[in-house]
Design a protein around this motif. Structure first.
Motif, PDB file in Angstrom:
ATOM      1  N   ASN A  16       0.807  -1.220   0.000  1.00 15.25           N
ATOM      2  CA  ASN A  16       0.000   0.000   0.000  1.00 15.25           C
ATOM      3  C   ASN A  16       0.838   1.267   0.000  1.00 15.25           C
ATOM      4  OD1 ASN A  16       0.995  -0.030   2.613  1.00 15.25           O
ATOM      5  ND2 ASN A  16      -0.973   0.354   3.608  1.00 15.25           N
ATOM      6  N   SER A  17       2.176   1.102   0.014  1.00 16.66           N
ATOM      7  CA  SER A  17       3.071   2.259   0.065  1.00 16.66           C
ATOM      8  C   SER A  17       4.473   1.817  -0.339  1.00 16.66           C
ATOM      9  CB  SER A  17       3.105   2.840   1.487  1.00 16.66           C
ATOM     10  OG  SER A  17       3.926   2.037   2.323  1.00 16.66           O
ATOM     11  N   PRO A  18       5.385   2.781  -0.554  1.00 15.86           N
ATOM     12  CA  PRO A  18       6.761   2.410  -0.925  1.00 15.86           C
ATOM     13  C   PRO A  18       7.517   1.639   0.145  1.00 15.86           C
ATOM     14  CG  PRO A  18       6.294   4.675  -1.574  1.00 15.86           C
ATOM     15  CD  PRO A  18       5.148   4.245  -0.702  1.00 15.86           C
ATOM     16  N   ALA A  19       6.968   1.507   1.344  1.00 19.81           N
ATOM     17  CA  ALA A  19       7.648   0.701   2.369  1.00 19.81           C
ATOM     18  C   ALA A  19       7.824  -0.731   1.893  1.00 19.81           C
ATOM     19  CB  ALA A  19       6.865   0.728   3.675  1.00 19.81           C
ATOM     20  N   ASN A  20       6.910  -1.208   1.066  1.00 16.69           N
ATOM     21  CA  ASN A  20       7.081  -2.492   0.369  1.00 16.69           C
ATOM     22  C   ASN A  20       7.351  -3.643   1.331  1.00 16.69           C
ATOM     23  OD1 ASN A  20       7.197  -4.057  -2.020  1.00 16.69           O
ATOM     24  ND2 ASN A  20       9.408  -3.819  -2.186  1.00 16.69           N
ATOM     25  N   VAL A  21       6.658  -3.666   2.453  1.00 13.03           N
ATOM     26  CA  VAL A  21       6.947  -4.689   3.456  1.00 13.03           C
ATOM     27  C   VAL A  21       6.563  -6.091   2.990  1.00 13.03           C
ATOM     28  CG1 VAL A  21       6.802  -3.088   5.390  1.00 13.03           C
ATOM     29  CG2 VAL A  21       4.735  -4.293   4.632  1.00 13.03           C
ATOM     30  N   THR A  22       5.707  -6.200   1.991  1.00 17.34           N
ATOM     31  CA  THR A  22       5.334  -7.511   1.459  1.00 17.34           C
ATOM     32  C   THR A  22       6.235  -7.947   0.315  1.00 17.34           C
ATOM     33  OG1 THR A  22       3.762  -6.454  -0.029  1.00 17.34           O
ATOM     34  CG2 THR A  22       2.902  -7.253   2.087  1.00 17.34           C
ATOM     35  N   HIS A  23       7.242  -7.115  -0.024  1.00 18.91           N
ATOM     36  CA  HIS A  23       8.190  -7.425  -1.096  1.00 18.91           C
ATOM     37  C   HIS A  23       7.466  -7.611  -2.434  1.00 18.91           C
ATOM     38  CE1 HIS A  23      10.524  -9.365   2.463  1.00 18.91           C
ATOM     39  NE2 HIS A  23      10.576  -8.054   2.497  1.00 18.91           N
ATOM     40  N   ALA A  24       6.480  -6.755  -2.668  1.00 25.06           N
ATOM     41  CA  ALA A  24       5.653  -6.885  -3.871  1.00 25.06           C
ATOM     42  C   ALA A  24       6.451  -6.681  -5.153  1.00 25.06           C
ATOM     43  CB  ALA A  24       4.493  -5.890  -3.817  1.00 25.06           C
ATOM     44  N   THR A  25       7.566  -5.995  -5.076  1.00 25.05           N
ATOM     45  CA  THR A  25       8.370  -5.788  -6.284  1.00 25.05           C
ATOM     46  C   THR A  25       9.274  -6.970  -6.597  1.00 25.05           C
ATOM     47  OG1 THR A  25      10.058  -4.604  -4.997  1.00 25.05           O
ATOM     48  CG2 THR A  25       8.373  -3.267  -6.083  1.00 25.05           C
ATOM     49  N   PHE A  26       9.300  -7.953  -5.709  1.00 22.62           N
ATOM     50  CA  PHE A  26      10.061  -9.170  -6.042  1.00 22.62           C
ATOM     51  C   PHE A  26       9.353 -10.416  -5.500  1.00 22.62           C
ATOM     52  CE2 PHE A  26      12.124  -6.777  -2.659  1.00 22.62           C
ATOM     53  CZ  PHE A  26      12.332  -7.662  -1.623  1.00 22.62           C
ATOM     54  N   ARG A  27       8.096 -10.549  -5.928  1.00 26.45           N
ATOM     55  CA  ARG A  27       7.297 -11.753  -5.685  1.00 26.45           C
ATOM     56  C   ARG A  27       7.015 -12.420  -7.034  1.00 26.45           C
ATOM     57  NH1 ARG A  27       7.476 -13.775  -0.677  1.00 26.45           N
ATOM     58  NH2 ARG A  27       7.254 -12.158   0.892  1.00 26.45           N
ATOM     59  N   ASP A  28       6.379 -13.586  -6.976  1.00 25.64           N
ATOM     60  CA  ASP A  28       5.916 -14.206  -8.217  1.00 25.64           C
ATOM     61  C   ASP A  28       4.949 -13.272  -8.925  1.00 25.64           C
ATOM     62  OD1 ASP A  28       7.006 -17.080  -8.129  1.00 25.64           O
ATOM     63  OD2 ASP A  28       6.112 -16.838  -6.149  1.00 25.64           O
ATOM     64  N   LEU A  29       4.159 -12.568  -8.131  1.00 23.83           N
ATOM     65  CA  LEU A  29       3.272 -11.535  -8.662  1.00 23.83           C
ATOM     66  C   LEU A  29       3.075 -10.502  -7.578  1.00 23.83           C
ATOM     67  CD1 LEU A  29       1.595 -10.818 -11.215  1.00 23.83           C
ATOM     68  CD2 LEU A  29      -0.379 -11.835 -10.062  1.00 23.83           C
ATOM     69  N   GLY A  30       3.316  -9.240  -7.907  1.00 28.50           N
ATOM     70  CA  GLY A  30       3.202  -8.185  -6.916  1.00 28.50           C
ATOM     71  C   GLY A  30       2.426  -6.998  -7.447  1.00 28.50           C
ATOM     72  N   PHE A  31       1.514  -6.494  -6.621  1.00 27.96           N
ATOM     73  CA  PHE A  31       0.719  -5.314  -6.969  1.00 27.96           C
ATOM     74  C   PHE A  31       1.155  -4.167  -6.067  1.00 27.96           C
ATOM     75  CE2 PHE A  31      -1.783  -8.938  -8.314  1.00 27.96           C
ATOM     76  CZ  PHE A  31      -2.241  -8.546  -9.575  1.00 27.96           C
ATOM     77  N   VAL A  32       1.715  -3.136  -6.675  1.00 30.99           N
ATOM     78  CA  VAL A  32       2.346  -2.047  -5.950  1.00 30.99           C
ATOM     79  C   VAL A  32       1.479  -0.803  -6.090  1.00 30.99           C
ATOM     80  CG1 VAL A  32       4.404  -0.603  -5.797  1.00 30.99           C
ATOM     81  CG2 VAL A  32       4.624  -3.040  -6.364  1.00 30.99           C
ATOM     82  N   ALA A  33       0.860  -0.375  -4.990  1.00 28.97           N
ATOM     83  CA  ALA A  33      -0.039   0.777  -5.026  1.00 28.97           C
ATOM     84  C   ALA A  33       0.719   2.046  -5.396  1.00 28.97           C
ATOM     85  CB  ALA A  33      -0.723   0.942  -3.678  1.00 28.97           C
ATOM     86  N   LYS A  34       0.000   2.922  -6.127  1.00 31.39           N
ATOM     87  CA  LYS A  34       0.567   4.208  -6.539  1.00 31.39           C
ATOM     88  C   LYS A  34      -0.313   5.338  -6.018  1.00 31.39           C
ATOM     89  CE  LYS A  34       2.281   4.501 -10.698  1.00 31.39           C
ATOM     90  NZ  LYS A  34       2.446   4.463 -12.168  1.00 31.39           N
TER      91      LYS A  34
END
Length: 519
Positions: A171-189
Motif C-alpha cells: 500500500n506504500s513504498p515501504a514495500n513490506v510484502t516485497h511486492a516488487t520481487f514476488r511471483d506476482l506483486g501489486f504495488v499501489a501508486k
C-alpha cells in the motif's frame, strides 16, 4: 470463499485424516507423507512424532471470530507453541494426529482454510499489515488481495501452478510484502492504481521482479493474476521441480521476453473474459464515535501508532522470534472482544498489530504485551528452525535467542544493533536476503570437523525504489555469532551512532570486524 469450494475442500479432509493415521502408525514414510500433507498446510516435524499446521490468514487479517478460534483451539488441544510466519500465517506446532486433523477441519467453520498452505500450491496472499488504517498509505489494497486469494484457491484443483506461488500487495513504498520481487506483486501508486511486477522471489536463484504493467485499475487485478498463471503454464518448467518457479522464466525467456510473453497472455485473458473478472469493492469506513476520539492521550508509547482514522490507534507487538506465548491470543481477545471493528493483523516481519482501538484500549493492549521486543534489534526475524522443520539445516530460533541473551547485559541504545533476519536454510523463510544483516544455515569445516554455521549477508533492502539483495560475505560458526554482535554493538556505541548511520559512514569497519569471525 465460494461455499461449494469450501464443501469440496472439506470433503478432502477425509483423505488427510486417513493418510495422517497411517503415517503415525508408521505405515507411510516421512517423504511420502510430506508430499501429501503439504498440500493441506501441514507437515510432520523433525523426528516424525508431531505435526505443524499452517493456518492461512489472507492479507494477515485475523478477525475477532478467527482469533477466538485460535484461542479455543489452543485450550481444547493444549497447543503449546505458535509461530508467526513471514507469509502472514499462524503456525501451530507439536500437534498429535487427532489435533492436527480436528483443528484443520474446525478451522473451516470460521473461514480459515489450510489447503495449499504448503506443497506445490499458492501461498498466503500477502498485504501491507496496516492496509486500510495506515497514515500515508496510497489506498486500501486489502479488499483486492482477498479477492485474489479466493481466485487462486478456486483454481488449485484445475491448474498445475508453479511451486510456492507467492502474491503480494503493497500500500506504500515501504514495500513490506516485497511486492516488487514476488511471483506476482501489486504495488499501489499515489494515483490510485497499481504497478504490477512478476517472476521475482527470494530463496534459491533469487530475483527482482519484472515490471509487466503500469497504472492498472484495482478492479482489474484478476486479469493480471490469470495472465501470470497462463504465462507459467505455457512457458514454465514442469520437468524440474527445483525450477518450477516463476523466476526461472527470466532465465529461459530473458527479462524482455518474459514481459512480452506476459503481456500477450494478458491480452488473451482480457479478450476471453471481457468484463467478467472485474472486481466490485464496496468501501467501508471504520465507524467513528464520540467515544473513539475522547481521551486521546496515549502517553507517547512507541508501540502505539495513530491510524488515519481520527482518534483510533494500532498497537504493535513483536514476540521474540515470532514465537507467540499461546496465552497471549486469549489475553488480546479478552480486550478486543467487544470493541467494534477491532481485529489483529500479522505483518511479514512477524509483528502483530491490534487495530481500531481508542487511546485507553490501546494502553490496555500495550500493558499485556510488554513481553515483546523492547528495541529494534529484538524485532529480528527468524524462521522456526531445524529443531522443528524437516528441511531446516540450522537452529535459527536458537541462534536468535543466544544473540539476544548475550547482548542484553550491555544495554545498547535502541538502534545500535539493527533488526537481523535468520533463515535455517537457503529457503529464506526468515527473509535473510533483505536484512541489513542476514544469516542462513550452513556448515563449515573447523579444525577438520564440520561445525554448525551460518552464511552472513550484508546490506539488503526492501524499500521500493531502493531494493537490493544482501551481499554474502562468508560463513560464521554458530557459536561465535553472539560475540560478533557484542563487538559490533560496542564499536557503534563508542561512536554514539545507530547501526544505519555508522554503516553508511564506515562499511569498511564492518568488514574488518566481520573478518575476525568469518571462518
Amino acid at each position: 470463499m465460494n461455499q461449494d469450494l469450501m464443501k469440496e475442500f472439506k470433503a478432502d479432509l477425509k483423505d488427510f485424516r486417513e493418510m495422517t493415521e497411517k503415517f503415525y502408525a508408521k505405515e507411510v514414510s516421512v517423504k511420502d507423507y510430506k508430499g501429501f500433507s503439504g498440500g493441506f498446510g501441514s507437515y510432520a516435524q523433525k523426528g516424525g512424532e508431531a505435526s505443524m499446521l499452517r493456518l492461512r490468514m489472507p492479507g494477515g487479517r485475523v478477525t475477532k471470530e478467527k482469533l477466538k478460534f485460535l484461542v479455543d483451539s489452543i485450550e481444547r488441544y493444549d497447543v503449546k507453541r505458535a509461530h508467526l510466519t513471514t507469509c502472514q500465517t499462524v503456525q501451530f506446532h507439536d500437534l498429535d494426529a487427532d489435533a492436527v486433523c480436528d483443528i484443520m477441519e474446525q478451522a473451516m467453520e470460521v473461514g480459515i482454510v489450510t489447503r495449499g498452505g504448503g506443497g506445490d500450491f499458492p501461498r498466503n496472499t500477502m498485504v501491507s499489515p496496516l492496509s486500510g488504517v495506515e497514515r500515508g498509505e496510497y489506498f486500501d489494497v486489502l479488499p483486492y488481495a482477498e479477492c485474489v486469494s479466493d481466485y487462486l484457491m478456486g483454481i488449485i484443483k484445475t491448474v498445475k501452478l508453479p511451486r510456492k506461488l507467492k502474491v503480494g500487495f503493497s500500500n506504500s513504498p515501504a514495500n513490506v510484502t516485497h511486492a516488487t520481487f514476488r511471483d506476482l506483486g501489486f504495488v499501489a501508486k499515489e494515483n490510485g492504481t497499481f504497478d504490477v511486477y512478476s517472476a521475482g522471489g527470494l530463496g534459491n536463484n533469487y530475483r527482482m521482479g519484472v515490471k509487466v504493467a503500469e497504472n492498472v485499475k484495482p478492479e482489474e487485478v484478476l486479469y493480471y493474476v490469470e495472465a501470470m498463471v497462463r504465462t507459467f503454464t505455457t512457458y514454465g518448467n514442469y520437468e524440474s521441480r527445483a525450477k518450477s518457479r516463476t523466476r526461472y522464466m527470466q532465465e529461459t525467456l530473458g527479462v524482455d521476453g518474459y514481459r512480452k510473453a506476459y503481456q500477450e497472455k494478458l491480452a488473451e485473458v482480457k479478450a476471453e473474459y471481457k468484463d467478467s473478472l472485474l472486481i466490485k469493492v464496496v468501501e467501508t469506513e471504520v465507524e467513528h464515535t464520540r467515544k473513539n476520539i475522547e481521551n486521546n492521550s496515549t502517553d507517547k508509547s512507541e508501540r502505539i501508532l495513530s491510524q488515519k482514522q481520527e482518534g483510533l490507534y494500532a498497537v504493535a507487538y513483536h514476540p521474540i522470534g515470532g514465537i507467540v506465548p499461546v496465552k497471549k491470543f486469549g489475553e488480546i481477545y479478552n480486550i478486543i472482544e467487544d470493541i467494534a471493528n477491532a481485529e489483529v493483523r500479522i505483518a511479514p516481519d512477524e509483528t502483530l498489530y491490534i487495530i481500531n482501538l481508542n487511546a485507553s484500549q490501546a494502553k490496555e493492549v500495550v500493558a499485556i504485551t510488554e513481553d515483546g521486543a523492547k528495541n529494534l534489534f529484538e524485532t529480528s526475524v527468524s524462521c522456526i528452525g531445524s529443531t522443528v522443520c524437516q528441511i531446516g539445516l540450522r537452529d535459527s530460533q536458537g541462534l536468535l535467542a543466544s544473540i539476544v541473551a548475550t547482548v542484553e547485559p550491555y544495554h545498547f541504545a535502541d538502534g545500535v544493533l539493527p533488526r537481523i533476519h535468520i533463515s535455517g536454510c537457503t529457503s529464506s523463510c526468515g527473509t535473510h536476503q533483505i536484512g541489513k544483516l542476514g544469516f542462513h544455515g550452513a556448515s563449515k569445516r573447523v579444525d577438520g570437523k564440520m561445525q554448525p554455521a551460518f552464511a552472513f549477508h550484508v546490506n539488503g533492502e526492501d524499500t521500493q525504489g531502493e531494493e537490493h539483495f544482501g551481499e554474502e560475505w562468508g560463513v560464521m560458526a554458530a557459536d561465535v555469532i553472539p560475540e560478533f554482535f557484542v563487538e559490533l554493538g560496542q564499536v557503534i556505541s563508542d561512536e554514539n551512532l545507530t547501526y544505519e548511520v555508522w554503516y553508511a559512514k564506515h562499511p569498511d569497519k564492518l568488514k574488518k570486524i566481520a573478518e575476525k569471525y568469518i571462518c
